[in-house]
Scaffold this motif. Structure first.
Motif, PDB file in Angstrom:
ATOM      1  N   UNK A  29      26.238  14.017 -38.307  1.00  8.61           N
ATOM      2  CA  UNK A  29      27.316  14.477 -37.857  1.00  8.61           C
ATOM      3  C   UNK A  29      28.488  13.969 -38.710  1.00  8.61           C
ATOM      4  N   UNK A  30      29.243  14.710 -38.877  1.00  5.20           N
ATOM      5  CA  UNK A  30      30.768  14.460 -39.949  1.00  5.20           C
ATOM      6  C   UNK A  30      32.037  14.724 -38.891  1.00  5.20           C
ATOM      7  N   UNK A  31      32.872  13.975 -38.880  1.00  5.71           N
ATOM      8  CA  UNK A  31      34.097  14.204 -38.271  1.00  5.71           C
ATOM      9  C   UNK A  31      34.287  14.675 -36.911  1.00  5.71           C
ATOM     10  N   UNK A  37      42.650  12.929 -32.188  1.00 12.03           N
ATOM     11  CA  UNK A  37      42.400  12.211 -33.408  1.00 12.03           C
ATOM     12  C   UNK A  37      41.282  12.977 -34.402  1.00 12.03           C
ATOM     13  N   UNK A  38      41.673  13.294 -35.474  1.00 18.06           N
ATOM     14  CA  UNK A  38      40.966  13.810 -36.364  1.00 18.06           C
ATOM     15  C   UNK A  38      40.054  12.783 -37.160  1.00 18.06           C
ATOM     16  N   UNK A  39      38.515  12.876 -37.088  1.00 18.69           N
ATOM     17  CA  UNK A  39      37.709  11.925 -37.579  1.00 18.69           C
ATOM     18  C   UNK A  39      37.220  11.869 -39.132  1.00 18.69           C
ATOM     19  N   UNK A  40      36.634  11.071 -39.728  1.00 12.31           N
ATOM     20  CA  UNK A  40      35.977  11.337 -41.156  1.00 12.31           C
ATOM     21  C   UNK A  40      34.877  10.185 -40.957  1.00 12.31           C
ATOM     22  N   UNK A  41      34.201   9.888 -39.828  1.00 11.78           N
ATOM     23  CA  UNK A  41      33.243   9.115 -39.869  1.00 11.78           C
ATOM     24  C   UNK A  41      31.846   9.953 -40.011  1.00 11.78           C
ATOM     25  N   UNK A  42      30.848   9.382 -40.427  1.00 13.58           N
ATOM     26  CA  UNK A  42      29.609   9.891 -40.456  1.00 13.58           C
ATOM     27  C   UNK A  42      28.486   9.343 -39.614  1.00 13.58           C
ATOM     28  N   UNK A  43      27.997  10.092 -38.636  1.00 15.55           N
ATOM     29  CA  UNK A  43      26.964   9.467 -37.685  1.00 15.55           C
ATOM     30  C   UNK A  43      25.615   9.943 -38.158  1.00 15.55           C
ATOM     31  N   UNK A  44      24.829   8.928 -38.353  1.00 13.03           N
ATOM     32  CA  UNK A  44      23.420   9.328 -38.854  1.00 13.03           C
ATOM     33  C   UNK A  44      22.393   8.860 -37.537  1.00 13.03           C
TER      34      UNK A  44
END
Length: 105
Positions: A29-31, A37-44
């Motif tokens: 899952x990205x962003x 707030x806009x995100x740029x993390x990647x959830x694995x």
């Protein structure tokens, strides 16, 4: 499903893709948006026997995708591919990103 870690904050309009990897099922899952707030993390997320664990990655490489929501992601044998989305200013993004599966092991 049983979560083995602290629950994550809610998000919406993220990009996601699913694949089988090393006898497990994996969801990337990205962003997305949290409040405004806009995100740029990647959830694995790694699923195994009715439970799951997750890891959070952000800026893992020198070049990393910018904050975005409503992009597109697919998974292939060659990696995770992501295209476009919208920035916080609702500006359309048209960049391609490829992330190798093994950087998240």
């Amino acid at each position: 499903l049983v979560n083995t870690k602290k629950p994550l904050n809610a998000r919406r309009y993220h990009s996601a893709t699913f694949c089988a990897k090393n006898a497990n099922e994996v969801l990337y899952v990205f962003g997305g948006l949290q409040s405004m707030k806009v995100l740029n993390d990647l959830l694995v997320f790694v699923f195994d026997n009715g439970s799951y664990e997750y890891s959070v990655y952000q800026n893992e490489r020198e070049e990393w995708p910018s904050e975005r929501f409503m992009g597109t992601m697919v998974t292939t044998n060659n990696g995770i591919w992501m295209f476009g989305g919208l920035s916080l200013q609702n500006r359309a993004l048209n960049d391609f990103w490829k992330m190798e599966h093994d950087i998240f092991d």
